[in-house]
Design a protein around this motif. Sequence first.
Motif, short mmCIF file in Angstrom:
data_model
loop_
_atom_site.label_atom_id
_atom_site.label_comp_id
_atom_site.label_asym_id
_atom_site.label_seq_id
_atom_site.Cartn_x
_atom_site.Cartn_y
_atom_site.Cartn_z
N VAL A 28 3.55 5.26 0.71
CA VAL A 28 2.13 5.24 1.04
C VAL A 28 1.40 4.14 0.25
N ILE A 29 1.79 3.97 -1.00
CA ILE A 29 1.20 2.90 -1.81
C ILE A 29 1.52 1.54 -1.21
N TRP B 41 -0.64 1.01 1.72
CA TRP B 41 -2.00 0.69 1.30
C TRP B 41 -2.11 -0.79 0.89
N ARG C 224 -2.08 -3.03 3.90
CA ARG C 224 -3.32 -2.94 4.66
C ARG C 224 -4.50 -3.59 3.93
N ASN C 225 -4.58 -3.43 2.60
CA ASN C 225 -5.78 -3.82 1.87
C ASN C 225 -5.62 -5.02 0.93
N ASN D 72 -7.17 4.17 5.87
CA ASN D 72 -7.09 4.36 4.43
C ASN D 72 -7.21 5.83 4.04
N LEU E 259 -4.01 7.69 4.09
CA LEU E 259 -3.13 7.33 2.98
C LEU E 259 -3.55 8.07 1.71
N TYR E 260 -4.86 8.15 1.47
CA TYR E 260 -5.35 8.89 0.29
C TYR E 260 -4.99 10.36 0.40
#
Length: 433
Positions: free
Chosen positions: A124-125, A128, A131-132, A153, A156-157
């Motif tokens: 997941v990290i 992220w 994506r970011n 997002n 994912l959090y």
Amino acid sequence: MQYIPNILFLVILIFGIGYFTKNIRKIIRNIKLGQAVDASDNKGQRWNNVIRIALGQSKMVVRPIPGLLHLIVYLGFIIINIEVLEIIIDGIFGTHRIFSSLGSFYGFLIASFEILAVLVFVSVIVFWIRRNIIRLKRFWNPEMKGWPKNDGNFILYFEMVLMTLFLIMNATDVHFQEMNNGNIVSKYIAGWMSVTPESTLYIIERVAWWLHIVGILIFLNYLYFSKHLHIILAFPNVYFGSVTPKGKFTNLESVTNEVKLMMDPSADPYAAPPEGAETPAKFGASDVMDLTTTQLLNAYTCTECGRCTSECPANQTGKKLSPRKIMMDTRDRLEEVGKNVDKNVEFQPDGKQLLDDYISREELWACTTCNACVEACPVSIDPLSIIMSMRQYLVMEQSAAPNELNITMTNIENNAAPWPFNQMDRANWINES
């Protein structure tokens, strides 16, 4: 007083599952606003597609790195949530780790869950970061502003928090740690808390336990508002997906018969249609109710991953078309129609439609019908079918095709061929020296 936690748990569970069920029924209702489709054919192939594509993730791993990471998150999240069954039983009956009586098998399960939780967290990290930080282009297209961007997002959090709560719950469970059975990761976290009083550990464990199960119920109900509804809908979507060769479009029988009649020199063009022949009330689609139930299921299943758009040659050359936007627009319009039905019992005209108000004609005619978007989709979504249905409406209901296409169709109508030559002159090129 001792039963208050159990009653509270049961109320939360019933409310969470009840609200989820209500929203799922609404989705089914909205999908059924479309035209019915007979999917009783090729059952063997359909089930094979479900096993290979939906369950086996065969189209995800075409891109190895994101495919592997997605597989870890997919399997990890599903397998770890097997423990939800134990949590539900414990919550209702006031027991504690009721399945621990399974002995070494229980330890094997929990150990697997803990390893997967770490792998999911790491995956997941990475997602992220892609994506970011790396900011992959397909996540930053114009249609990915506002809620679609934030939704990617938020989920994912959610997953990071749930995996963290799961490990903390295990690490602070004194009884579980004393068993030393399956705590392959949590024992190291427990070691960091070795100086923490047992009473404090108990409070932390209870808080983590409650937050974990409530978080799962929130996540479950969040799916309705999120692109991650595909977690549930991917399986029926793949089953009902097309099993015909790509590039083969659905023909209307009435139109096919008309063309055959026109192409047959011996046929009487003024003959009455066969007895019982049914002419469609409307050709093609201008709004979501004109689309099929499969196309509407496609819209709800869209993951917004952007693989379709990243493969689209029209989009790559700067055209306005984005297959992902086609699906997102269809879903947004369907939701709008659904709210109209909620308010008025049955749909009341609102002066809007999918064509023009959501999807422009420029987008529709930019499509090359190459099927790249269909091939790229990891869950068998078919944006091209919606584009073709709306094109059919433009051509057959509004005569609003581009000039080049109108010329071709006029030639076919007059000459029974796409070329501007009379039938008697077609073979003249043979005499040319």
